[in-house]
Each structure stands twice: as structure tokens, then as C-alpha cells.
Scaffold this motif. Structure first.
Motif, PDB file in Angstrom:
ATOM      1  N   ASN A  73       0.844  -1.194   0.000  1.00  0.00           N
ATOM      2  CA  ASN A  73       0.000   0.000   0.000  1.00  0.00           C
ATOM      3  C   ASN A  73       0.878   1.242   0.000  1.00  0.00           C
ATOM      4  N   THR A 122     -10.679   6.706   0.258  1.00  0.00           N
ATOM      5  CA  THR A 122      -9.924   5.473   0.034  1.00  0.00           C
ATOM      6  C   THR A 122      -9.650   5.359  -1.459  1.00  0.00           C
ATOM      7  N   ILE A 124      -7.938   3.377  -4.574  1.00  0.00           N
ATOM      8  CA  ILE A 124      -7.578   1.991  -4.902  1.00  0.00           C
ATOM      9  C   ILE A 124      -6.830   1.960  -6.231  1.00  0.00           C
ATOM     10  N   ASN A 136      -5.263  -5.603  -5.435  1.00  0.00           N
ATOM     11  CA  ASN A 136      -5.475  -4.178  -5.208  1.00  0.00           C
ATOM     12  C   ASN A 136      -4.665  -3.689  -4.019  1.00  0.00           C
ATOM     13  N   THR A 138      -4.388  -0.028  -1.470  1.00  0.00           N
ATOM     14  CA  THR A 138      -5.195   1.122  -1.082  1.00  0.00           C
ATOM     15  C   THR A 138      -4.317   2.213  -0.483  1.00  0.00           C
TER      16      THR A 138
END
Length: 210
Positions: A73, A122, A124, A136, A138
Motif C-alpha cells: 500500500n 480510500t 484503490i 489491489n 489502497t
């Protein structure tokens, strides 16, 4: 493709012949079907006896990447004012895959929690390999103004009698400003006397709120 084992005649374990005690096993060819995900390679071995009689045996090798790529992330962002910065796939710095040298990073969506002060978005991104395996990551973007507005204290007032004290007047605050809010709200808060006489000092307070 790099995981395909080398040709190995020892995989032919039951070669037999009516006359030759030990027929000769040889690798012949690898032929791809030209597809991807999966790709099938037909591996051929020949088995030959001493008189040149020959038979071929086939081994099918299927190449099919089912392992998704990996990525971390990206760092979260805190900003004082919307809108959020534009999506930037370069924030994904460690995308990797077991087969694909450069997985494809793409922006997927921004999803707001609908809040205000703070609003949490958020963001993505997807990471996809050549076989369509995807994962994915985030990134949290927090929009939250934590800087208070500014204003200058109104000029002091001197009067002779208590009845001459003017009513509170928010227009006496003339230079209210804020880093995010165009027009901060000025409001009267209180008048507090010091309890003395001749002179009595009243402290009048206004608030400025973004």
C-alpha cells in the motif's frame, strides 16, 4: 516459462521391446500451441529398438500463472483542503510478479466516506500481471483542516458610563481569514467584567470559526 524443466529421458520409465533389451530413448522436440495463460507445450520423446523401429511418446507441459502479483500500500496522505491530488500510479514502487517482469499498475477508484473535517478518501490501485491475475492496494487520503483562522483584536473602547458600553458588533472584527474557508464565521462569545469600578474593564470576546 522459466519454470519448464529441461528434457529428461529418465521420465520414460517403462520403455520395452520384443527383441531389444534396452530400447534407446531420445528427446525429439518441444512444440508450443502458441497460446498464453495457459500455454501448452507438447514434449516428444522417441523410443527406438536395435532395428530402428521407433515409437513416440508425448508429455504435455501446461504453463499457467495463477499467482497474483504483489505490491505494498502506498503511503497515506493528509491534506488540509479538497480536492485530493490526482491519482498517480508511480506511488506504487514495488509491484512485482513471479512471471511478469513489469506488472501493470492502474487507478481503480476513489471512495469517500462522506465525512467532513475530516473526510477520508480510500484510493484503490490495481496491479495486474500478463495472465490477468490482479491484486489491489489502497491509499488513505485524509482531508482535514487543522489550522485555526486568524483575526486581529478590535481596537479598545473607552466610555464614561456603563450605559455607554456599545452592543457587541461582529463587524468590529474586520480581517478574519482562514487557509481553507473563504469566509470564516465571526460570533459574539461573552462580556466579562473585572469587577472593579472607576475604572471597570470589560473583556469582550468574539470567536472566529472556519
Amino acid at each position: 516459462i522459466g519454470d519448464i524443466p529441461a528434457a529428461d529421458i529418465s521420465v520414460i520409465t517403462d520403455a520395452a521391446d520384443n527383441c531389444t533389451a534396452i530400447p534407446t530413448v531420445l528427446f525429439v522436440s518441444d512444440i508450443s500451441d502458441g497460446n498464453t495463460c495457459p500455454e501448452t507445450i507438447t514434449r516428444t520423446y522417441s523410443v527406438t529398438d536395435d532395428c530402428g523401429n521407433e515409437t513416440n511418446v508425448i508429455q504435455a507441459i501446461t504453463i499457467n500463472d495463477i499467482t497474483p502479483p504483489t505490491a505494498s500500500n502506498p503511503p497515506n496522505i493528509n491534506i488540509p483542503l479538497a480536492p485530493a491530488p490526482a491519482p498517480d500510479i508511480t506511488v506504487i514502487t514495488d509491484a512485482a510478479d513471479n512471471c511478469t517482469a513489469s506488472p501493470i499498475v492502474a487507478f481503480v477508484s476513489d471512495q469517500s466516506d462522506g465525512g467532513e473535517c475530516p473526510e477520508v478518501i480510500t484510493r484503490i490501485y490495481s496491479v495486474t500481471d500478463d495472465c490477468g491475475n490482479t491484486m489491489n492496494v489502497t491509499q488513505t487520503i485524509t482531508v482535514d483542516d487543522v489550522t485555526p483562522p486568524t483575526a486581529t483584536n478590535p481596537a479598545p473602547i473607552s466610555v464614561e458610563c456603563i450605559g455607554d458600553v456599545p452592543a457587541n458588533d461582529i463587524t468590529s472584527v474586520t480581517d478574519e481569514a482562514d487557509n481553507c474557508t473563504a469566509t470564516p464565521v465571526v460570533a459574539f462569545v461573552s462580556d466579562v467584567s473585572d469587577g472593579n469600578t472607576c475604572p471597570e474593564v470589560i473583556t469582550r470576546t468574539y470567536s472566529v470559526t472556519d
